[in-house]
Write an enzyme that holds these catalytic residues in place. Structure first.
Site, PDB file in Angstrom:
ATOM      1  N   HIS A  10     -11.465  -2.953   5.231  1.00 26.27           N
ATOM      2  CA  HIS A  10     -10.680  -4.132   5.598  1.00 26.27           C
ATOM      3  C   HIS A  10     -10.550  -4.323   7.104  1.00 26.27           C
ATOM      4  O   HIS A  10     -10.592  -5.449   7.586  1.00 26.27           O
ATOM      5  CB  HIS A  10      -9.286  -3.970   4.971  1.00 26.27           C
ATOM      6  CG  HIS A  10      -8.372  -5.117   5.213  1.00 26.27           C
ATOM      7  ND1 HIS A  10      -8.656  -6.399   4.775  1.00 26.27           N
ATOM      8  CD2 HIS A  10      -7.159  -5.191   5.828  1.00 26.27           C
ATOM      9  CE1 HIS A  10      -7.654  -7.206   5.104  1.00 26.27           C
ATOM     10  NE2 HIS A  10      -6.748  -6.504   5.768  1.00 26.27           N
ATOM     11  N   ARG A  31      -3.648   0.888  11.245  1.00 22.74           N
ATOM     12  CA  ARG A  31      -2.956  -0.314  11.730  1.00 22.74           C
ATOM     13  C   ARG A  31      -1.800  -0.694  10.815  1.00 22.74           C
ATOM     14  O   ARG A  31      -1.924  -0.680   9.595  1.00 22.74           O
ATOM     15  CB  ARG A  31      -3.953  -1.464  11.789  1.00 22.74           C
ATOM     16  CG  ARG A  31      -3.366  -2.793  12.202  1.00 22.74           C
ATOM     17  CD  ARG A  31      -4.436  -3.856  12.136  1.00 22.74           C
ATOM     18  NE  ARG A  31      -4.959  -3.956  10.791  1.00 22.74           N
ATOM     19  CZ  ARG A  31      -4.581  -4.882   9.917  1.00 22.74           C
ATOM     20  NH1 ARG A  31      -3.695  -5.785  10.226  1.00 22.74           N
ATOM     21  NH2 ARG A  31      -5.123  -4.904   8.716  1.00 22.74           N
ATOM     22  N   SER A  49     -15.582 -16.558  17.472  1.00 22.08           N
ATOM     23  CA  SER A  49     -14.628 -17.674  17.428  1.00 22.08           C
ATOM     24  C   SER A  49     -13.554 -17.457  16.369  1.00 22.08           C
ATOM     25  O   SER A  49     -13.113 -18.404  15.725  1.00 22.08           O
ATOM     26  CB  SER A  49     -15.368 -18.981  17.168  1.00 22.08           C
ATOM     27  OG  SER A  49     -15.924 -18.960  15.866  1.00 22.08           O
ATOM     28  N   GLU A  82       6.040  -6.042   4.699  1.00 23.76           N
ATOM     29  CA  GLU A  82       4.780  -5.482   4.200  1.00 23.76           C
ATOM     30  C   GLU A  82       4.814  -3.976   4.388  1.00 23.76           C
ATOM     31  O   GLU A  82       5.756  -3.439   4.983  1.00 23.76           O
ATOM     32  CB  GLU A  82       3.589  -6.131   4.921  1.00 23.76           C
ATOM     33  CG  GLU A  82       3.412  -7.581   4.511  1.00 23.76           C
ATOM     34  CD  GLU A  82       2.248  -8.293   5.208  1.00 23.76           C
ATOM     35  OE1 GLU A  82       1.488  -7.627   5.926  1.00 23.76           O
ATOM     36  OE2 GLU A  82       2.131  -9.504   5.014  1.00 23.76           O
ATOM     37  N   HIS A 128      -8.194  -1.556   2.568  1.00 25.25           N
ATOM     38  CA  HIS A 128      -7.057  -2.258   1.963  1.00 25.25           C
ATOM     39  C   HIS A 128      -6.979  -1.829   0.501  1.00 25.25           C
ATOM     40  O   HIS A 128      -7.997  -1.804  -0.192  1.00 25.25           O
ATOM     41  CB  HIS A 128      -7.249  -3.773   2.072  1.00 25.25           C
ATOM     42  CG  HIS A 128      -5.985  -4.537   1.849  1.00 25.25           C
ATOM     43  ND1 HIS A 128      -5.397  -4.665   0.607  1.00 25.25           N
ATOM     44  CD2 HIS A 128      -5.169  -5.187   2.711  1.00 25.25           C
ATOM     45  CE1 HIS A 128      -4.282  -5.372   0.722  1.00 25.25           C
ATOM     46  NE2 HIS A 128      -4.121  -5.703   1.991  1.00 25.25           N
ATOM     47  N   ARG A 169      -0.925   2.021   4.064  1.00 26.63           N
ATOM     48  CA  ARG A 169      -2.119   1.576   3.347  1.00 26.63           C
ATOM     49  C   ARG A 169      -3.083   2.684   2.966  1.00 26.63           C
ATOM     50  O   ARG A 169      -3.674   2.670   1.895  1.00 26.63           O
ATOM     51  CB  ARG A 169      -2.897   0.606   4.231  1.00 26.63           C
ATOM     52  CG  ARG A 169      -2.494  -0.777   3.979  1.00 26.63           C
ATOM     53  CD  ARG A 169      -3.347  -1.746   4.676  1.00 26.63           C
ATOM     54  NE  ARG A 169      -2.552  -2.971   4.655  1.00 26.63           N
ATOM     55  CZ  ARG A 169      -2.816  -4.028   5.359  1.00 26.63           C
ATOM     56  NH1 ARG A 169      -3.850  -4.051   6.150  1.00 26.63           N
ATOM     57  NH2 ARG A 169      -2.053  -5.081   5.255  1.00 26.63           N
TER      58      ARG A 169
HETATM   59  C1  SIN Z   1      -2.568  -8.469   3.650  1.00 29.27           C
HETATM   60  O1  SIN Z   1      -2.130  -9.606   3.574  1.00 29.27           O
HETATM   61  O2  SIN Z   1      -2.365  -7.616   2.822  1.00 29.27           O
HETATM   62  C2  SIN Z   1      -3.446  -8.125   4.798  1.00 29.27           C
HETATM   63  C3  SIN Z   1      -2.709  -8.266   6.047  1.00 29.27           C
HETATM   64  C4  SIN Z   1      -3.293  -7.418   7.104  1.00 29.27           C
HETATM   65  O3  SIN Z   1      -4.349  -6.826   6.907  1.00 29.27           O
HETATM   66  O4  SIN Z   1      -2.652  -7.286   8.149  1.00 29.27           O
END
Ligand code: SIN
Length: 552
Positions: free
Chosen positions: A344, A379, A22, A123, A239, A285
């Site tokens: 992550h 990703r 969910s 980002e 992450h 990342r």
């Molecule tokens: C983040 O806010 O750094 C994580 C976002 C994500 O993993 O897409």
């Protein structure tokens, strides 16, 4: 399922579709399926568990004036390090703007600038500011809130909370339902014409993770043990910036902070990233995460310096990060905050086509548990909520079409589904099972973590197989199966790419850079054979699982 297990089933219930999980993907799929009868099975209570709710990063969508879905696709493919499926990336990135409008119609409130335009953040590895947020860094919670409200108002969606899905029921090669243990401990067999896995990722199998405790790869294991093809499972994203304060799971420090100007520094205050990559703190990342990891290997600490950002509106823009830091006696507006990489996101998962169909008839997957090919080896930040929404909706539409055209012999199937899946195995005592689960997390981190090499991968594989050989049952069996699959795939990929870095094969090798899938063959042995085969672009799935055990 064995006859013994079947005889212990307390109740059999039927629905058109069972959705397991969910988070955003499961909720979106369930909503899209209404008014068909849906059983929504979730381990926690609706809207309270899982990783979607924790997502600080928002939804990436090419909505800015200087942006296009084509540019979003270019960035997604570049981050994916050569392994994403361009057609799937195209589908995903084109759907972004429409998905934002659909969410707004559901009552989601995206942050806007004083003039009324969307606030768009940048980002890592995005060439444009294109990430929409809700309530600053409360995006996941807001999406889940809006979707839960709608799901709760749908009479055709029956919710089964605090229920654990245990096993997919297979009948003559088709998934016809799921066995689950309900909150009152009863074993209930949910028969269905279609089953949707939306169970999330596997991050919590690592000792250090930003993922919720529910993210233990259960859906991946259930699908694999039912014979479904899984793909790209070696690719785990770490992450770079989880708050290093010794809690589990580790609080996420959103990358959007670096997008807003925060920088990674060492104890002396020097930049960690500026000399390592042209994009500096906003490098992909995996590169940032390994840079921090190698500092830690040398005994050094790394901090995120967000002081300036926090002093200029960051406290309001990043309320979750601010509160998380304050909860641990840190003040990000006056001190750099200690960070460490943490597991992550899982790029791999249950292989699906662009409609979310798995290789086994009757099974669909969406969200992190699925491997649509949208993420390749790595990703792009904030593409995951988008993927969960787009493919959650896509799965619902595809099932709807499939159910309109197919007659449903599922009742007979459910009743006849004896003896095609697992045998009952030896349950361990609770304490021993906990001890092994804790060791598994430790080994996943040390042997299958950010930096891998053959000896560690072989150790992880052997350890998981030793325990499986002893006949362990239940959640531990599923977790060991996931560990085994990841180790097997990581051994097979003798190169470094995206989230998969091998110290003994540090280069990306063009020939090895092909996608492959794994199939667990049969389910009767404690340690069933696994076949590996390259994913052929035009080949049907059934032809993909040629056995290939050793080197690429
Ligand atoms: C983040 O806010 O750094 C994580 C976002 C994500 O993993 O897409």
């Amino acid at each position: 399922m064995s006859k013994a297990l079947l005889s212990r089933v307390d109740e059999r219930v039927l629905a058109d579709v069972v959705v397991i999980g969910s988070g955003v993907a499961g909720l979106r799929a369930a909503l899209g399926l209404a008014p068909r009868s849906v059983h929504l099975i979730t381990r926690g209570s609706l809207g309270r568990g899982g990783s979607s709710r924790l997502a600080q990063g928002g939804v990436a969508a090419a909505i800015g004036k200087d942006d296009s879905s084509g540019q979003h696709a270019v960035d997604t493919l570049a981050a994916a390090d050569g392994l994403a499926e361009p057609a799937v990336v195209d589908l995903l990135t084109r759907a972004g703007p429409e998905e934002i409008r659909r969410l707004e119609a559901l009552g989601v409130r995206f942050d806007r600038e004083p003039g009324g335009s969307y606030s768009l953040a940048r980002e890592g590895a995005h060439s444009r500011a294109r990430v929409l947020h809700c309530g600053g860094d409360r995006s996941g919670a807001e999406l889940v809130r809006a979707l839960v409200e709608r799901v709760a108002g749908e009479a055709s969606i029956a919710r089964f909370e605090a229920a654990e899905a245990l096993e997919l029921v297979v009948c003559q090669g088709r998934i016809v339902g799921v066995l689950s243990r309900h909150a009152d401990e009863r074993l209930v067999l949910h028969g269905a014409r279609a089953v949707v896995l939306a169970t999330g990722g596997l991050g919590h199998l690592f000792a250090h993770t930003t993922n919720a405790p529910e993210s233990t790869g259960e859906g991946l294991a259930m699908a694999a043990l039912a014979g479904a093809l899984v793909a790209d499972v070696e690719f785990v994203q770490f992450h770079p910036t989880a708050l290093a304060v010794g809690v589990d799971p580790m609080p996420l420090i959103t990358e959007a902070l670096r997008g807003a100007g925060a920088t990674l520094i060492d104890t002396a205050g020097n930049s960690v990233m500026s000399a390592l990559h042209p994009a500096g703190d906003l490098a992909p990342r995996d590169i940032v995460a390994r840079a921090i990891w190698s500092r830690r290997q040398r005994g050094e600490e790394v901090f995120l310096d967000a002081r300036e950002v926090m002093k200029s509106g960051g406290v309001e823009r990043f309320p979750t990060v601010y509160r998380l830091c304050r909860d641990h006696d840190l003040d990000p507006s006056s001190q750099p905050i200690p960070v460490l990489p943490a597991a992550h996101y899982h790029m791999g998962g249950v292989w699906t086509d662009a409609h979310g169909r798995a290789s086994t008839p009757g099974l669909w997957a969406c969200g992190e548990v699925a491997c649509t090919g949208a993420h390749g080896a790595n990703r792009l930040a904030s593409n995951s909520l988008l993927e969960a929404l787009v493919f959650g909706g896509g799965v619902a539409a595809d099932i709807d079409t499939a159910l309109q055209t197919a007659a449903g012999p599922f009742r007979t199937g459910l009743m006849a589904s004896v003896g095609e899946t697992t045998q009952t195995r030896r349950p361990l005592g609770v304490r021993q099972a906990r001890k092994i689960a804790a060791e598994l997390r430790h080994r996943m981190w040390t042997d299958l973590g950010l930096v891998r090499e053959a000896a560690g991968l072989g150790r992880a594989l052997a350890w998981s197989e030793e325990w499986l050989e002893k006949g362990v049952d239940g959640a531990l069996r599923r977790q060991l199966t996931v560990m085994r699959l990841v180790a097997k795939a990581a051994l097979f990929r003798q190169e470094s790419r995206g989230g998969h870095f091998r110290q003994d094969y540090p280069q990306s090798d063009f020939q090895a850079g092909r996608r492959f899938g794994l199939t667990v063959v049969g389910n009767r042995e404690a340690v069933p054979p696994i076949e590996i085969g390259f994913l052929g672009e035009e080949k049907p799935v059934a032809a993909l699982a040629g056995s290939r055990e050793s080197t690429p």
